[in-house]
Every structure is written in structure tokens, then in C-alpha cells.
Design an enzyme around this catalytic site. Structure first.
Site, mmCIF file in Angstrom:
data_model
loop_
_atom_site.group_PDB
_atom_site.id
_atom_site.type_symbol
_atom_site.label_atom_id
_atom_site.label_comp_id
_atom_site.label_asym_id
_atom_site.label_seq_id
_atom_site.Cartn_x
_atom_site.Cartn_y
_atom_site.Cartn_z
ATOM 1 N N HIS A 67 12.269 4.631 9.983
ATOM 2 C CA HIS A 67 12.273 5.143 8.614
ATOM 3 C C HIS A 67 12.488 6.658 8.553
ATOM 4 O O HIS A 67 12.081 7.307 7.597
ATOM 5 C CB HIS A 67 10.979 4.743 7.897
ATOM 6 C CG HIS A 67 9.747 5.124 8.675
ATOM 7 N ND1 HIS A 67 9.240 4.348 9.700
ATOM 8 C CD2 HIS A 67 8.944 6.206 8.606
ATOM 9 C CE1 HIS A 67 8.173 4.940 10.209
ATOM 10 N NE2 HIS A 67 7.978 6.068 9.567
ATOM 11 N N HIS A 82 1.169 5.572 9.656
ATOM 12 C CA HIS A 82 0.851 6.692 10.543
ATOM 13 C C HIS A 82 0.984 8.000 9.778
ATOM 14 O O HIS A 82 1.566 8.034 8.684
ATOM 15 C CB HIS A 82 1.710 6.688 11.827
ATOM 16 C CG HIS A 82 3.181 6.706 11.610
ATOM 17 N ND1 HIS A 82 4.051 5.930 12.347
ATOM 18 C CD2 HIS A 82 3.968 7.378 10.732
ATOM 19 C CE1 HIS A 82 5.284 6.147 11.955
ATOM 20 N NE2 HIS A 82 5.260 7.025 10.967
ATOM 21 N N GLY A 91 4.667 17.938 9.662
ATOM 22 C CA GLY A 91 3.198 18.036 9.742
ATOM 23 C C GLY A 91 2.562 17.608 8.423
ATOM 24 O O GLY A 91 2.991 18.020 7.356
ATOM 25 N N HIS A 95 3.105 8.128 6.326
ATOM 26 C CA HIS A 95 4.050 7.022 6.119
ATOM 27 C C HIS A 95 3.324 5.682 6.159
ATOM 28 O O HIS A 95 2.514 5.452 7.060
ATOM 29 C CB HIS A 95 5.126 7.032 7.217
ATOM 30 C CG HIS A 95 5.892 8.311 7.297
ATOM 31 N ND1 HIS A 95 6.589 8.689 8.421
ATOM 32 C CD2 HIS A 95 6.069 9.322 6.402
ATOM 33 C CE1 HIS A 95 7.177 9.864 8.209
ATOM 34 N NE2 HIS A 95 6.859 10.274 6.994
ATOM 35 N N ASP A 97 3.801 1.404 6.216
ATOM 36 C CA ASP A 97 4.777 0.369 6.570
ATOM 37 C C ASP A 97 5.017 -0.544 5.361
ATOM 38 O O ASP A 97 4.105 -1.264 4.935
ATOM 39 C CB ASP A 97 4.239 -0.448 7.758
ATOM 40 C CG ASP A 97 5.263 -1.452 8.277
ATOM 41 O OD1 ASP A 97 6.320 -1.609 7.639
ATOM 42 O OD2 ASP A 97 4.989 -2.065 9.330
ATOM 43 N N GLU A 100 4.175 -4.336 5.236
ATOM 44 C CA GLU A 100 2.818 -4.876 5.001
ATOM 45 C C GLU A 100 2.694 -5.251 3.538
ATOM 46 O O GLU A 100 3.435 -4.751 2.693
ATOM 47 C CB GLU A 100 1.736 -3.826 5.330
ATOM 48 C CG GLU A 100 1.869 -3.165 6.671
ATOM 49 C CD GLU A 100 1.907 -4.141 7.823
ATOM 50 O OE1 GLU A 100 1.466 -5.288 7.645
ATOM 51 O OE2 GLU A 100 2.418 -3.777 8.893
ATOM 52 N N HIS A 117 -7.668 6.799 5.554
ATOM 53 C CA HIS A 117 -7.613 6.985 7.016
ATOM 54 C C HIS A 117 -6.442 7.901 7.389
ATOM 55 O O HIS A 117 -6.608 8.881 8.119
ATOM 56 C CB HIS A 117 -7.472 5.616 7.687
ATOM 57 C CG HIS A 117 -7.282 5.682 9.170
ATOM 58 N ND1 HIS A 117 -8.289 5.406 10.064
ATOM 59 C CD2 HIS A 117 -6.185 5.992 9.927
ATOM 60 C CE1 HIS A 117 -7.827 5.551 11.295
ATOM 61 N NE2 HIS A 117 -6.542 5.900 11.246
ATOM 62 N N GLU A 118 -5.256 7.583 6.867
ATOM 63 C CA GLU A 118 -4.068 8.362 7.242
ATOM 64 C C GLU A 118 -4.167 9.800 6.751
ATOM 65 O O GLU A 118 -3.766 10.741 7.449
ATOM 66 C CB GLU A 118 -2.795 7.701 6.689
ATOM 67 C CG GLU A 118 -2.512 6.321 7.259
ATOM 68 C CD GLU A 118 -2.496 6.262 8.770
ATOM 69 O OE1 GLU A 118 -2.139 7.269 9.410
ATOM 70 O OE2 GLU A 118 -2.867 5.209 9.324
ATOM 71 N N HIS A 121 -5.887 11.934 9.073
ATOM 72 C CA HIS A 121 -5.002 12.505 10.110
ATOM 73 C C HIS A 121 -4.244 13.705 9.547
ATOM 74 O O HIS A 121 -4.102 14.727 10.213
ATOM 75 C CB HIS A 121 -3.967 11.474 10.569
ATOM 76 C CG HIS A 121 -4.535 10.365 11.395
ATOM 77 N ND1 HIS A 121 -5.388 10.575 12.455
ATOM 78 C CD2 HIS A 121 -4.350 9.016 11.324
ATOM 79 C CE1 HIS A 121 -5.708 9.405 13.001
ATOM 80 N NE2 HIS A 121 -5.093 8.445 12.328
ATOM 81 N N HIS A 127 -8.639 10.014 15.965
ATOM 82 C CA HIS A 127 -9.360 8.738 15.868
ATOM 83 C C HIS A 127 -10.794 8.842 16.364
ATOM 84 O O HIS A 127 -11.087 9.580 17.300
ATOM 85 C CB HIS A 127 -8.619 7.658 16.660
ATOM 86 C CG HIS A 127 -7.466 7.089 15.906
ATOM 87 N ND1 HIS A 127 -6.338 6.609 16.513
ATOM 88 C CD2 HIS A 127 -7.273 6.928 14.572
ATOM 89 C CE1 HIS A 127 -5.499 6.178 15.587
ATOM 90 N NE2 HIS A 127 -6.035 6.367 14.401
ATOM 91 N N ALA A 279 -34.361 -17.740 9.223
ATOM 92 C CA ALA A 279 -34.121 -19.160 8.965
ATOM 93 C C ALA A 279 -33.517 -19.773 10.218
ATOM 94 O O ALA A 279 -32.717 -19.121 10.906
ATOM 95 C CB ALA A 279 -33.154 -19.327 7.794
#
Lengths: 365, 79
Positions: A67, A82, A91, A95, A97, A100, A117-118, A121, A127, A279
Site C-alpha cells: 500500500h 502498523h 514517521g 496504516h 489493513d 480486515e 494501539h497503533e 506507536h 510493544h 461452584a
């Protein structure tokens, strides 16, 4: 952090959304990205300004396979997204996907969680190896504020805390299986596996897996509470009953049975009972024992009624153990009771404690 | 004996995974034998994910490799 602790040099960061996924409304994508950025700005002095043209610090886009950055995606599942650490040019760019399926809820992949999450970064976070952290590399669905203490400490080490001292409640850090003081919330069997609940996580033990696997409860069963009090499996009915407070949920694998959650009083317990501690289903007699404080009840799975003559005292009927339990399980004629950091192996036939072990010995510790 | 195709697929998956996320150098691996570099990278991954560090491609390690995840490498120099 990334090597050399890469970060933005000023706190006013710009972002631009270059294109949109057809999986969601445009406004839902805008909202997911803005909310994801707010998650980080809640705990730092960072501010984010949206640009509609030109070059922004963080350029956000959806693409598939190759891409444009020579870092291709791989089709459905696998790689989800990512992002690049702070810097000039690419920087900070983020991106997703396009192969998905992006959602607003717990189905497929939740865009808000992946974006948060991305963007972590894009702000300089690498991570985390804590399964409860947002920056853990593997996707899992969670509800509520997604940052753990690990995430907050990480981002604040780069940018400092939020000057407005906003109150945020971090997500709990995943319990450590070999913590000598580890206690359990609940244990049940599930189709030949053992499921151990602790805080908002569970361990899955499979007879053929040498190591337990730890996951968040919400990522598997988003509809049950993140704190489980007790659980048991009725293998004949192929259901697992989960107790939390005065409610219970019936699971058939990953699905919730119709009509649930129900109140625990539907089982025949008095209204004074507000919580079930443990239980356990005893296969040989078809009864489920429900432990509440210092007493226990017996529920007949075949008739769906509570047995007469209960509650009875735990101390009287199970001599040699503590009078309260956190969790219980049954295996080949033995009951295993868990209380704090101790595990009691109790022979149901000879009615005595056979062994006392550490709670986490079941987790190979 | 030739490996079952599932085993071969697993090795290829593992190799690809370790290249992408743990900087396993390309072209050093034997057909189906785990080289020192391969084992070292598996150990690195197992340590990161708090798995049992064996250096072998066991079921737990493989299962984690198959899960959906972020495309950014876990450790080491960013590329």
C-alpha cells in the site's frame, strides 16, 4: 519505547485521515480515531488537531497488501495494522489493513482499539509484553478504558503526565501465574479444558498444552462481567454457568444462551444470598454444590431444583479445610478447593483432605 | 521421511513470523532443521510473550504466531 526513545518534539500534534474504510460510516471512523487519540491525551499534555489537507504529523489511511510503504499487509486476519514511530516523512503514519473487517463492537476487529494501539506507536510507544496492556502486540477485545498502568507509565515517561490531572482508571495488569500469593476467582471445566478466572483475565489449561494460556475474559466472552465469582460446567447439557454478583450467565462455548443473564435466586437460593463464592459439579451424583460464605447448597441438575436440607455448614461437612472457598473443581473422585494461596485436595469418598498444595501448582508453578 | 504438509506450513509460518517481528536473517535456515539463529529468535519470542522458553516450535508458540496482531516488530531496531 523505540530505540533512541523517539518522540514528538512538541505537544501539539496534527493528524489527517486520508481515506476511509467502507466497513463503517465515515463518522464512526472519525469518532474512533478521535477517541483513540483522546485515550492518550487523557494521560499526557498532548493535544491533537485534525487537518483536512496538506501534511500532518500523523497521516492515517486504510490500504491492502502493498500500500505504498514497501511494508505490505497480508489479507484477512494476521497483520491488522502498523504505524511508524515519531519522525519526519513517514514517521507517525498509521496504516490499517483494509482486508480486515472493521467494527464498532466486539465482532471482528474493533477499530477504536486497534487505532489506540497503533497511535501509541505513532507517539513513540513500542510493544509491551504484558497481556493486559494496550501495547501488547496481539489483538484482544476489551471494554472500557484500555490503558493499563504499563501503558500510562510508558507514555508519561516520554511526554509527562496530564497537567489537568484527569482521573483515569487504568486497566489492571495481568495477574502473574507464579505469584506465590496468587488466589483464584473461579474455576470450571469447558469441553475438556480447565478455565481459571482471575480478575479480568482467565487461564486456559488444555491437557495437551504444556503451558497455560492467559487471555482477557472480554476478548472471549464480551457479554459477561470482567469479574467472575464462581463457575461450573454441566457437561451433559454442554453449558458453563458463570456467576457474578446476583446474576448468572449460561455459555455454550463462545455463545450466550437465550434468556440469560438470570438472577441466581432462580436456582432456589434465598434473596439474602448476594454472591456465590464457588461452584462445582459432581458428575458421579449429578449435583452442583454452591458455596456461599461458610455454607453450601446442593442443586440437582436433573430436576433443576435445590435439594432439601440445605444450606449446610462447610466446616461440618468438609472437615480439615478453611470454612470459605474462592473456587472449586472436581476430578476423578477428588474435590479441589482453592482459598487464598492454598489448594486442598479432598477425597469425596473418604471425606478427608488428602493433600494441601499451593494454589498455583495447577498452573505448573 | 518427508514432513507432513501441515508441519511444513507451520515452519514456513514461523520463519516468516520471526523474520518480520524478530529480525531473523533471511536465507540462513535449513530446509526443516532449526538452525541456531532460528532457535535463538524463537527463544527471544517465547521470552517476550512469557511462554516456556524452549527454543522449539511448540504448540503454544505456534498458536500465538497464528493470532491476529500488530505489524510492528516486537523488539529490536525499528525498520
Amino acid at each position: 519505547h523505540f530505540p533512541r526513545h523517539l518522540k514528538w518534539q512538541n505537544n501539539n500534534i496534527t493528524f489527517r485521515i486520508l481515506n476511509y474504510t467502507p466497513d463503517l460510516n465515515k463518522s464512526d471512523v472519525d469518532r474512533a480515531i478521535r477517541t483513540a487519540l483522546n485515550i492518550w491525551s487523557d494521560v499526557t499534555p498532548l493535544t491533537f488537531k485534525k487537518l483536512y489537507k496538506g501534511i500532518a504529523d500523523i497521516m492515517i489511511s486504510f490500504g491492502s497488501k502493498e500500500h505504498g510503504d514497501h511494508n505490505p499487509f497480508d489479507g484477512p486476519n494476521g497483520l491488522l495494522a502498523h504505524a511508524y514511530p515519531p519522525g519526519q516523512g513517514i514517521g507517525g503514519d498509521t496504516h490499517f489493513d483494509e482486508d480486515e473487517h472493521w467494527t464498532k463492537d466486539s465482532e471482528a476487529y474493533n477499530l477504536l482499539l486497534v487505532a489506540a494501539h497503533e497511535l501509541g506507536h505513532a507517539l513513540g510507544m513500542s510493544h509491551s509484553s504484558y497481556p493486559g496492556a494496550l501495547m501488547y502486540p496481539v489483538y484482544s477485545y476489551v471494554k472500557g478504558f484500555p490503558l493499563s498502568v504499563d501503558d500510562i507509565e510508558g507514555i508519561q515517561a516520554l511526554y509527562g503526565p496530564n497537567p489537568d490531572s484527569k482521573k483515569v482508571k487504568p486497566r489492571p495488569v495481568a495477574p502473574s501465574k507464579c505469584d506465590p500469593e496468587l488466589s483464584f476467582d473461579a474455576i470450571t471445566e469447558l469441553r475438556g479444558e480447565t478455565i481459571i478466572f482471575k480478575d479480568s483475565f482467565y487461564w486456559r489449561l488444555h491437557p495437551q498444552m504444556p503451558e497455560p494460556e492467559q487471555t482477557t475474559i472480554k476478548s472471549t466472552w464480551p457479554f459477561i462481567p470482567s469479574k467472575v465469582d464462581a463457575a461450573y460446567e454441566s457437561p451433559e447439557k454442554d453449558i458453563v454457568i458463570i456467576f457474578s454478583g446476583i446474576q448468572m450467565w449460561a455459555l455454550n462455548g463462545y455463545e450466550l444462551l437465550d434468556g440469560y443473564p438470570k438472577y441466581i435466586h432462580k436456582l432456589g437460593l434465598p434473596k439474602t444470598i448476594r454472591k456465590i463464592d464457588a461452584a462445582v459439579y459432581i458428575k458421579d451424583i449429578g449435583k452442583t454444590l454452591l458455596f456461599t460464605d461458610e455454607e453450601y447448597w446442593s442443586y440437582d441438575e436433573m430436576t433443576g431444583t435445590m435439594d432439601r436440607g440445605y444450606p449446610r455448614s462447610i466446616e461440618d461437612d468438609f472437615p480439615g479445610m478453611d470454612d470459605e472457598f474462592d473456587a472449586a473443581t472436581y476430578n476423578y473422585g477428588y474435590l479441589y478447593f482453592f482459598h487464598d494461596d492454598l489448594q486442598y485436595e479432598y477425597s469425596y469418598t473418604s471425606r478427608k483432605v488428602v493433600r494441601i498444595m499451593r494454589t498455583n501448582s495447577i498452573l505448573n508453578c | 521421511l518427508p514432513l507432513l504438509s501441515a508441519d511444513k506450513d507451520n515452519w514456513l509460518l514461523a520463519e516468516k513470523y520471526l523474520r518480520r517481528f524478530y529480525g531473523l536473517p533471511a536465507g540462513l535456515q535449513g530446509a526443516q532443521r532449526s538452525s541456531g539463529a532460528f532457535q535463538a529468535k524463537i527463544k527471544e519470542m517465547q521470552k517476550f510473550f512469557n511462554l516456556k522458553v524452549t527454543g522449539n516450535l511448540d504448540d503454544n508458540t505456534l498458536e500465538l504466531m497464528k493470532q491476529a496482531r500488530c505489524g510492528v516488530p516486537d523488539i529490536g531496531e525499528y525498520n
